[in-house]
Design a protein around this motif. Sequence first.
Motif, mmCIF file in Angstrom:
data_model
loop_
_atom_site.group_PDB
_atom_site.id
_atom_site.type_symbol
_atom_site.label_atom_id
_atom_site.label_comp_id
_atom_site.label_asym_id
_atom_site.label_seq_id
_atom_site.Cartn_x
_atom_site.Cartn_y
_atom_site.Cartn_z
ATOM 1 N N GLY A 85 17.238 9.730 -13.545
ATOM 2 C CA GLY A 85 17.052 10.320 -15.214
ATOM 3 C C GLY A 85 16.251 11.712 -15.052
ATOM 4 N N GLY A 86 16.307 12.606 -13.921
ATOM 5 C CA GLY A 86 15.689 13.866 -13.984
ATOM 6 C C GLY A 86 14.199 13.714 -13.595
ATOM 7 N N LEU A 87 13.699 12.478 -13.152
ATOM 8 C CA LEU A 87 12.141 12.226 -12.756
ATOM 9 C C LEU A 87 12.287 11.886 -11.336
ATOM 10 C CD1 LEU A 87 10.863 10.382 -15.661
ATOM 11 C CD2 LEU A 87 10.344 12.624 -14.900
ATOM 12 N N ALA A 88 11.362 12.408 -10.518
ATOM 13 C CA ALA A 88 11.196 11.853 -8.948
ATOM 14 C C ALA A 88 11.160 10.568 -9.010
ATOM 15 C CB ALA A 88 10.195 12.563 -8.458
ATOM 16 N N ARG A 89 11.686 9.712 -8.069
ATOM 17 C CA ARG A 89 11.579 8.162 -8.239
ATOM 18 C C ARG A 89 10.686 7.767 -7.262
ATOM 19 N NH1 ARG A 89 14.251 3.857 -5.018
ATOM 20 N NH2 ARG A 89 14.053 1.968 -6.391
ATOM 21 N N TRP A 90 9.553 7.094 -7.786
ATOM 22 C CA TRP A 90 8.369 6.428 -7.337
ATOM 23 C C TRP A 90 8.784 5.056 -7.046
ATOM 24 C CZ3 TRP A 90 3.454 9.225 -5.767
ATOM 25 C CH2 TRP A 90 3.369 10.305 -6.175
ATOM 26 N N VAL A 91 8.152 4.127 -5.874
ATOM 27 C CA VAL A 91 7.967 2.846 -5.790
ATOM 28 C C VAL A 91 6.656 2.450 -5.584
ATOM 29 C CG1 VAL A 91 10.519 2.583 -5.207
ATOM 30 C CG2 VAL A 91 8.691 3.031 -3.530
ATOM 31 N N ALA A 92 6.515 1.043 -6.039
ATOM 32 C CA ALA A 92 5.193 0.416 -5.805
ATOM 33 C C ALA A 92 5.323 -0.323 -4.541
ATOM 34 C CB ALA A 92 4.844 -0.629 -7.163
ATOM 35 N N GLU A 93 4.474 0.071 -3.724
ATOM 36 C CA GLU A 93 4.473 -0.571 -2.142
ATOM 37 C C GLU A 93 3.497 -1.731 -2.246
ATOM 38 O OE1 GLU A 93 6.539 2.305 0.995
ATOM 39 O OE2 GLU A 93 4.253 2.894 0.373
ATOM 40 N N THR A 94 2.305 -1.485 -2.697
ATOM 41 C CA THR A 94 1.360 -2.582 -3.050
ATOM 42 C C THR A 94 1.060 -2.501 -4.377
ATOM 43 O OG1 THR A 94 -0.278 -0.970 -2.452
ATOM 44 C CG2 THR A 94 0.683 -2.231 -0.656
ATOM 45 N N LEU A 95 0.272 -3.485 -4.808
ATOM 46 C CA LEU A 95 -0.520 -3.438 -6.033
ATOM 47 C C LEU A 95 -1.392 -2.319 -6.097
ATOM 48 C CD1 LEU A 95 -1.407 -7.359 -6.990
ATOM 49 C CD2 LEU A 95 0.391 -5.635 -8.107
ATOM 50 N N PRO A 96 -1.335 -1.502 -7.240
ATOM 51 C CA PRO A 96 -1.959 -0.294 -7.493
ATOM 52 C C PRO A 96 -3.575 -0.308 -7.654
ATOM 53 C CG PRO A 96 -1.063 -0.702 -9.493
ATOM 54 C CD PRO A 96 -0.648 -1.649 -8.501
ATOM 55 N N LYS A 97 -4.320 0.505 -7.023
ATOM 56 C CA LYS A 97 -5.780 0.477 -7.241
ATOM 57 C C LYS A 97 -6.270 1.868 -7.337
ATOM 58 C CE LYS A 97 -6.678 -3.451 -3.983
ATOM 59 N NZ LYS A 97 -7.604 -3.804 -2.901
ATOM 60 N N ALA A 98 -7.278 2.053 -8.418
ATOM 61 C CA ALA A 98 -7.893 3.261 -8.813
ATOM 62 C C ALA A 98 -8.804 3.841 -7.894
ATOM 63 C CB ALA A 98 -8.216 3.378 -10.231
ATOM 64 N N ASP A 99 -8.770 5.041 -7.551
ATOM 65 C CA ASP A 99 -9.770 5.579 -6.704
ATOM 66 C C ASP A 99 -10.712 6.303 -7.549
ATOM 67 O OD1 ASP A 99 -8.520 4.922 -4.273
ATOM 68 O OD2 ASP A 99 -7.256 6.685 -4.137
ATOM 69 N N GLY A 100 -10.442 6.326 -8.782
ATOM 70 C CA GLY A 100 -11.624 6.873 -9.589
ATOM 71 C C GLY A 100 -11.173 7.299 -11.023
ATOM 72 N N PRO A 101 -11.774 8.100 -11.736
ATOM 73 C CA PRO A 101 -10.925 8.385 -13.238
ATOM 74 C C PRO A 101 -9.660 9.151 -12.789
ATOM 75 C CG PRO A 101 -13.509 9.084 -12.842
ATOM 76 C CD PRO A 101 -13.133 8.654 -11.483
ATOM 77 N N LEU A 102 -8.715 9.103 -14.003
ATOM 78 C CA LEU A 102 -7.572 9.471 -13.928
ATOM 79 C C LEU A 102 -7.470 11.008 -14.612
ATOM 80 C CD1 LEU A 102 -5.363 6.273 -14.762
ATOM 81 C CD2 LEU A 102 -6.169 7.368 -12.598
#
Length: 345
Positions: A85-102
Amino acid sequence: MADTFNYRIDHHGSLVRPPALLAARESGDAEALRAAELAAVKEAVVFQRRLRSTVVTDGDLPREDFRSAVLEGVTGFRRTGEETGGLARWVAETLPKADGPLVAQWAGLLGELTVVAPKVALPSPAYLAATTFDPALAGAGGPASARELGEALAEIIRAEIQLLVAQGVRLIQLNNPLLLAHTATEPGATGALSFEDALAVEALAVRLDERPEGVRIGIAPGWTAPATVDRARAERLYAAVPADRWVLPLDRGTDAELDLLRALPEDRDACLGAVDATTAAMEEIDEVMARIDAAAEVKDLEDMALSPSRGFADVAARPLLGAEDQHGKLVQVETLARYCWGNEF
């Protein structure tokens, strides 16, 4: 509701990136890119202030697209090299974790540059889960389900919202271009999350334990209304997700657009996407006012705001309009707001 913290003139958040910023991003020079991002955000703040917007954003200028704050700000995602749909495709390989503020650092900059209220837009966790969950990875260390992925993302985004609120941000908007498709009488493609799971995930992200006076959490549930709306499903959407403000399309004048508004509970605000952000052609003021008048017969005008129908550049390198056309559209929103509410804001 009697909202004393209305922002009458709004926009989705994604603004057209200036050429210097695009060139810096293309160069791959991190230092040059950072300098270009800072310059572009400062320019965008001046631009929005001169438009007399009642909120300012960073325009998503420091990001490649409207999802990047999360996809590039947390661990667990991989860019595939494909597009959907015109957007780069990303996939989740593991459950996400934040490294810091977004995005909190950019919100802090907005607060330093102007006294106009800062607004922050983020991708919604349900949207990200619906579009990045890959069942083929579930047995190889990836999330077991789209719901599990969505809940992990919701915790990250809720923590970011809490941080933004602590910084003084009073309007935060989550973008989910898929939600309105769930309200159609014949729902189309809505990604990997069921309607029930999408509602649960979005609710988890926006339900704050404590909320200072005046904080508003908004949802932009889609860029266009479905052809026909299932009223019961629309009511379930609003009832399940305790967002204060719903950014709803009103740029076509269809019955479905008004049906979405009719289903909105009285105690929620609506921001009407009354100006088409996808075409350079300017709408006739009388035609737009006729749509707003029809909306005002459904909901109290005092509980509404105006915006373009969507962002102007979901992806940095593919703006929907040029900078001058974007300017014209935002000026038109400001003009329409003064037709509606005079100079009260």
